[in-house]
Scaffold this active site. Structure first.
Site, PDB file in Angstrom:
ATOM      1  N   HIS A 355      58.559  38.166  39.778  1.00 54.92           N
ATOM      2  CA  HIS A 355      59.210  37.497  38.970  1.00 54.92           C
ATOM      3  C   HIS A 355      59.124  36.150  38.112  1.00 54.92           C
ATOM      4  O   HIS A 355      59.741  35.730  37.431  1.00 54.92           O
ATOM      5  CB  HIS A 355      60.856  37.617  39.370  1.00 54.92           C
ATOM      6  CG  HIS A 355      61.513  38.751  39.618  1.00 54.92           C
ATOM      7  ND1 HIS A 355      62.121  39.259  38.401  1.00 54.92           N
ATOM      8  CD2 HIS A 355      61.358  39.674  40.662  1.00 54.92           C
ATOM      9  CE1 HIS A 355      62.627  40.374  39.028  1.00 54.92           C
ATOM     10  NE2 HIS A 355      62.439  40.806  40.274  1.00 54.92           N
ATOM     11  N   LYS A 543      73.471  31.938  30.237  1.00 58.76           N
ATOM     12  CA  LYS A 543      72.526  32.024  31.077  1.00 58.76           C
ATOM     13  C   LYS A 543      72.262  31.025  32.018  1.00 58.76           C
ATOM     14  O   LYS A 543      72.977  29.933  31.696  1.00 58.76           O
ATOM     15  CB  LYS A 543      71.067  32.225  30.423  1.00 58.76           C
ATOM     16  CG  LYS A 543      70.679  31.291  29.401  1.00 58.76           C
ATOM     17  CD  LYS A 543      69.577  31.303  28.517  1.00 58.76           C
ATOM     18  CE  LYS A 543      69.635  32.305  27.605  1.00 58.76           C
ATOM     19  NZ  LYS A 543      68.469  33.792  27.918  1.00 58.76           N
ATOM     20  N   ARG A 544      71.387  30.995  32.943  1.00 57.51           N
ATOM     21  CA  ARG A 544      71.412  29.692  34.004  1.00 57.51           C
ATOM     22  C   ARG A 544      70.995  28.643  33.166  1.00 57.51           C
ATOM     23  O   ARG A 544      70.172  28.629  32.151  1.00 57.51           O
ATOM     24  CB  ARG A 544      70.551  30.011  35.005  1.00 57.51           C
ATOM     25  CG  ARG A 544      71.275  30.712  36.260  1.00 57.51           C
ATOM     26  CD  ARG A 544      72.316  29.954  36.872  1.00 57.51           C
ATOM     27  NE  ARG A 544      71.994  29.020  37.675  1.00 57.51           N
ATOM     28  CZ  ARG A 544      72.000  28.892  39.063  1.00 57.51           C
ATOM     29  NH1 ARG A 544      72.329  30.099  39.539  1.00 57.51           N
ATOM     30  NH2 ARG A 544      71.557  27.851  39.733  1.00 57.51           N
ATOM     31  N   LYS A 549      64.810  27.067  29.261  1.00 56.58           N
ATOM     32  CA  LYS A 549      65.528  27.990  28.715  1.00 56.58           C
ATOM     33  C   LYS A 549      65.940  27.460  27.219  1.00 56.58           C
ATOM     34  O   LYS A 549      66.487  27.867  26.431  1.00 56.58           O
ATOM     35  CB  LYS A 549      66.646  28.678  29.336  1.00 56.58           C
ATOM     36  CG  LYS A 549      66.364  29.722  30.482  1.00 56.58           C
ATOM     37  CD  LYS A 549      67.596  30.032  31.442  1.00 56.58           C
ATOM     38  CE  LYS A 549      67.217  31.087  32.253  1.00 56.58           C
ATOM     39  NZ  LYS A 549      66.920  32.506  32.112  1.00 56.58           N
ATOM     40  N   THR A 651      67.074  39.401  30.779  1.00 53.94           N
ATOM     41  CA  THR A 651      67.885  40.545  30.875  1.00 53.94           C
ATOM     42  C   THR A 651      68.937  40.206  29.814  1.00 53.94           C
ATOM     43  O   THR A 651      69.713  41.087  29.200  1.00 53.94           O
ATOM     44  CB  THR A 651      68.392  41.412  32.125  1.00 53.94           C
ATOM     45  OG1 THR A 651      68.748  40.049  32.569  1.00 53.94           O
ATOM     46  CG2 THR A 651      67.389  41.679  32.804  1.00 53.94           C
ATOM     47  N   LYS A 655      71.447  42.665  27.089  1.00 58.04           N
ATOM     48  CA  LYS A 655      72.771  43.159  27.349  1.00 58.04           C
ATOM     49  C   LYS A 655      73.317  42.539  25.647  1.00 58.04           C
ATOM     50  O   LYS A 655      74.150  43.623  25.072  1.00 58.04           O
ATOM     51  CB  LYS A 655      73.533  42.019  28.132  1.00 58.04           C
ATOM     52  CG  LYS A 655      73.214  42.494  29.445  1.00 58.04           C
ATOM     53  CD  LYS A 655      73.582  41.354  30.458  1.00 58.04           C
ATOM     54  CE  LYS A 655      73.168  41.210  31.728  1.00 58.04           C
ATOM     55  NZ  LYS A 655      73.155  39.893  32.424  1.00 58.04           N
TER      56      LYS A 655
HETATM   57  C1  LIG Z   1      72.257  39.121  32.772  1.00 57.26           C
HETATM   58  C2  LIG Z   1      72.765  37.681  33.603  1.00 57.26           C
HETATM   59  C3  LIG Z   1      71.923  36.855  33.749  1.00 57.26           C
HETATM   60  C4  LIG Z   1      70.452  36.768  33.151  1.00 57.26           C
HETATM   61  O1  LIG Z   1      70.487  36.350  31.782  1.00 57.26           O
HETATM   62  P1  LIG Z   1      69.128  35.612  31.315  1.00 57.26           P
HETATM   63  O2  LIG Z   1      69.649  35.417  29.837  1.00 57.26           O
HETATM   64  O3  LIG Z   1      68.161  36.979  31.162  1.00 57.26           O
HETATM   65  O4  LIG Z   1      68.831  34.499  31.899  1.00 57.26           O
HETATM   66  C5  LIG Z   1      72.414  35.506  34.434  1.00 57.26           C
HETATM   67  N1  LIG Z   1      73.868  35.691  35.003  1.00 57.26           N
HETATM   68  C6  LIG Z   1      74.545  36.864  34.636  1.00 57.26           C
HETATM   69  C7  LIG Z   1      75.716  36.591  35.264  1.00 57.26           C
HETATM   70  C8  LIG Z   1      74.046  37.761  34.075  1.00 57.26           C
HETATM   71  O5  LIG Z   1      74.933  38.847  33.644  1.00 57.26           O
END
Ligand SMILES: *Cc1c(COP(=O)(O)O)cnc(C)c1O
Length: 817
Positions: A355, A543-544, A549, A651, A655
């Protein structure tokens, strides 16, 4: 129990009263959740036992997905959905005067993960069960999940997440299946029949007790298992500690120290270098997991050289890599295999997902720490390294450099990625671009040695949770247009393309989005007491928080918009609501500064009479799976703006796409594949490409200072970071951010990509006004999102890595051997 609404209502009322001892008008939402949860859990129990029996009789290979993180979120709604009883229960509860959504809110989020990696594991479990594969999870039952984030005066404050406080209806403690995990001690060697036999003596024994959580497949009666291990003291207080010479308090201290092994999740998704407790956690998971798999295998009464026919172990990143030497240890020390035979078995069983792109972020452990904590495992790693280096020298005579680069132990460190690659039959990246970078750059030496082992599996998300459950009104509109095949065949979402130009369908999509925005707006009203304009663009970055990012790029752009409105109050802008959700690792200073900056920006723009009608910013605290489920269905614009080459896949991007948000993004991670499907008509691309980023890193030539001096807008927002800028309430000054961009030459090219990003955002603002055209883009996104469903990903893992076929289907169980 759930066969029809009346049955459900009667049964449920009885249980509720029986369980609480209260009258029906006295029960709380908590009571209702607990009663409903246990009822659902019981229903699942029937199929659970049958599934395990079927797998055993069927005899096909079973997959065990080892992961230090499972970011599961809540289970009630998803279990109801997958059991096919959601509608019955929602209506039944409704007639009793309760709203299922409120009841779902009573469940604590299982936050046993940090972000993408942990959520991926949870999505995969859902797809494995729903596609009818025999595939289970293996993880740790942390007593405290990822911290709860509060925002106080704009700062992140972390609170412990004691998610088990009210109990957990889904889990079943299996004391009978506990295993022993041994740490420390010293290795003793004996000769038995001319063979060397090793045993660790005087170690510290910890019981690993499994708590099993059922993983319910979608309408196919399969129930797989997520096995979460909890650490308990194995010492017997009546022996040693409890003896006349022993000490009761010593025993309690000891017990507490042992149980810290599964106490908490490390709240950082990359940085735990040198943390002994983390290494203990990793071995605890691997040893317990491997032992329990072998016990199950024993039921088949087959010789161990056939282990790989029945068992596949998949490791999610390098965190569970110790499964490799642990399986070697058991095969050699307990099952009497020689090295070569054991090695053959291990490498046929184990496969590994990488990853991480950056080599400096790859996991390593100090050699001495491994040697002391896990003496026998260390010996095995050392022997692996010795043999590996010798074979490399044979393969590459005279290339000492290459051998040193590839060694498993070097510079006093154990390199987990090298161990994982050497000990696995398959290594995959998580998006096409990422796999390409692994082959060409980060893992080049290993790719040259083992080209056949490397492959790509682009990540995916479960459309059941992220579309059907999180966005039921969208699901309904989709069903109205193309029927319901897509629910089990998400690639069929593609059929929506035929409706992209249909004005009536566009209206429906627009209206669903608007309803979802109103829902989120009322959540924001509850949290912030502010009314949000639901006709504004909901622009979402969740996201984090990480420098790569680039939440900072988003923030600087909002500051620039503020400046432009202040300069020209009649500026023709489409109103925007910027929504952020992000946790920062507790020790990540710069990330926390960025959270504070975003909150200060919110404070300024939301309260300035000149800007507040055009520009709103909300930082929603405690981003988690359940918050994601509220935000994502309401998003118009999805921010996926990482520095190219840094995000392995992402991911969140998938979504949001599946929920009809249009992406503004860089060509990074899975965005590249999204763009292949969407093109410029349905996605907004900007920014440096990977090759350009790499060229700058390689050859220099980037000057953040030059951009600062050339671009007035950039200069102005950077200067505003410093007190007394308009975002520096209470004397706050953001000098560290300013210096990271200017004195340290902007490692993530925020300034370099600023102009391109601002122009693209300008275009988005204008395009949004053409609501027909925007709805069309949104429909195209939903239609093409099937490619990013976890079902597609898991089918690829199943056929190309694990070699397994579905056992359950909606029609029943597939033929046995
Ligand atoms: C999907 C998800 C992430 C990952 O988000 P990225 O934009 O791909 O970094 C992080 N935290 C939660 C709670 C998620 O559902």
């Amino acid at each position: 129990m759930f066969s029809n609404k009346e049955n459900f209502k009667n049964e449920f009322k009885q249980r509720l009263i029986g369980k609480t001892g209260r009258q029906i008008h006295e029960v709380t939402e908590d009571d209702i959740y607990a009663a409903l949860g246990s009822m659902v859990r019981e229903q699942i129990g029937q199929n659970w036992a049958a599934t395990n029996r079927t797998y055993l009789e069927h005899g096909q290979r079973q997959v065990y997905y080892f992961s230090m993180e499972f970011l599961i979120g809540r289970l009630l709604g998803n279990n109801l959905l997958n059991l096919g009883v959601l509608q019955t229960v929602r209506e039944g509860l409704g007639e009793l005067g309760w709203d299922l959504e409120d009841i779902e809110e009573q469940e604590a989020d299982a936050g046993l993960g940090n972000g993408g990696l942990g959520r991926l594991a949870a999505c995969f479990l859902d797809s494995l069960a729903s596609l009818g594969y025999a595939g289970h999870g293996n993880g740790i039952r942390y007593k405290y999940g990822l911290f709860e984030q509060k925002i106080i005066d704009g700062h992140q404050v972390e609170l412990p997440d004691y998610w088990l406080q009210k109990g957990n209806v889904w889990e079943v403690r299996r004391s009978d299946k506990r295993v022993n995990v041994r740490f420390w001690g010293n290795v003793e060697m004996r000769e038995v029949d001319g063979k060397e036999v090793f045993e660790t003596k005087n170690g510290e024994d910890v019981w690993a007790v499994p708590y099993d959580v059922p993983v319910v497949g979608y309408e196919n009666s399969a129930v797989n298992t997520l096995r979460l291990w909890s650490a308990e003291s194995a010492a017997d207080p009546t022996r040693g500690f409890g003896s006349p010479s022993g000490n009761y308090y010593n025993f309690l201290d000891y017990k507490r120290s042992v149980e810290t092994v599964s106490e908490f999740l490390y709240p950082d998704d990359s940085e735990y270098a040198g943390k002994l407790l983390r290494l203990k956690q990793e071995y605890f998971l691997c040893s317990a997991g491997v032992q329990s798999i072998l016990r199950t295998f024993d039921k088949l009464r087959l010789p161990y050289d056939r282990l790989a026919e029945k068992v596949a172990i998949h490791i999610n990143d390098t965190h569970p890599t110790l499964a490799i030497p642990e399986l070697m240890r058991i095969l050699m020390d307990e099952k009497e295999f020689g090295w070569d035979e054991a090695w053959e078995i291990v490498t046929s069983v184990v496969s590994y997902t990488n990853h991480t792109i950056l080599s400096e972020a790859l996991e390593t452990w100090p050699e001495q720490m491994v040697r002391e904590l896990l003496p026998r495992v260390y010996m095995i790693i050392e022997e692996m390294n010795r043999r590996f280096c010798a074979s490399l020298l044979e393969e590459y005579p005279g290339e000492q450099d290459r051998v040193s680069r590839m060694a498993i132990i070097a510079d006093g460190q154990v390199k987990m990625a090298h161990l994982a690659i050497h000990g696995s039959h398959s290594i995959n990246g998580v998006a096409a671009l990422h796999t390409d970078i692994l082959k060409k750059r980060e893992m080049k030496d290993f790719y040259e040695l083992y080209p056949e082992r490397f492959n790509n599996k682009t990540n995916g998300i479960t459309h059941r949770r992220w579309l059907m459950h999180a966005n039921p009104s969208l699901a309904e509109v989709i069903e109205g247009a193309i029927g319901s095949d897509w629910k089990t065949r998400p690639d069929r979402l593609n059929d929506l393309l035929a409706h992209a130009d249909d004005a009536v369908f566009q209206d429906k999509i627009r209206s669903v989005k608007h309803t979802n925005k109103e829902r989120l707006a009322s959540y924001i009203y509850k949290k912030h007491g502010v009314t949000v304009d639901t006709n504004s663009i909901f622009d979402v970055q969740v996201k984090r928080l990480h420098a790569y990012k680039r939440q900072l790029l988003n923030a600087l752009h909002i500051m620039d918009l503020y400046n432009r409105i202040k300069d020209n109050p009649t500026l023709d802008l489409t109103p925007r609501t910027f929504i952020f959700g992000a946790k920062a690792a507790p020790g990540y200073y710069m990330a926390k500064q960025i959270i504070k900056l975003i909150n200060n920006i919110a404070n300024t723009v939301n309260n300035d009479p000149q800007t507040k009608d055009l520009l709103n910013v909300f930082f929603l605290e405690n981003y988690s799976v359940s918050l994601a489920e509220k935000i994502i269905p309401a998003a118009d614009v999805s921010e996926q703006i990482s520095t190219a080459g840094k995000e392995a896949s992402g991911t969140g991007n998938m979504k949001l796409m599946m929920n009809g948000a249009v992406t503004v993004g860089t060509l990074d991670g899975a965005n590249v594949e999204m763009y292949e499907s969407l093109g410029d008509e349905a996605m907004y691309l900007f920014g440096l490409r990977v090759e350009e980023v790499e060229k700058y890193y390689r050859e220099g030539g980037y000057s953040a200072q030059a951009i600062y001096h050339e671009d007035e807008r950039v200069k102005r927002v950077l200067d505003q970071l410093i007190y007394p800028g308009p975002f520096c309430q209470y004397g706050q000054s953001f000098d560290p951010i300013y210096h990271s961009l200017l004195s340290h030459n902007d490692e993530y090219f925020v300034l370099r990509d600023f102009a391109g990003y601002a122009d693209t955002q300008e275009r988005i603002g204008m395009d949004y006004r053409n609501s027909k055209e925007w709805a069309r883009k949104s429909i195209i996104n939903i239609a093409k999102s099937g490619r990013f469903a976890g079902d597609r990903t898991i089918n690829e893992y199943a056929t190309e890595i694990w070699g397994i076929k579905p056992i359950f289907s909606r029609e029943g169980v597939h033929g046995t051997r």
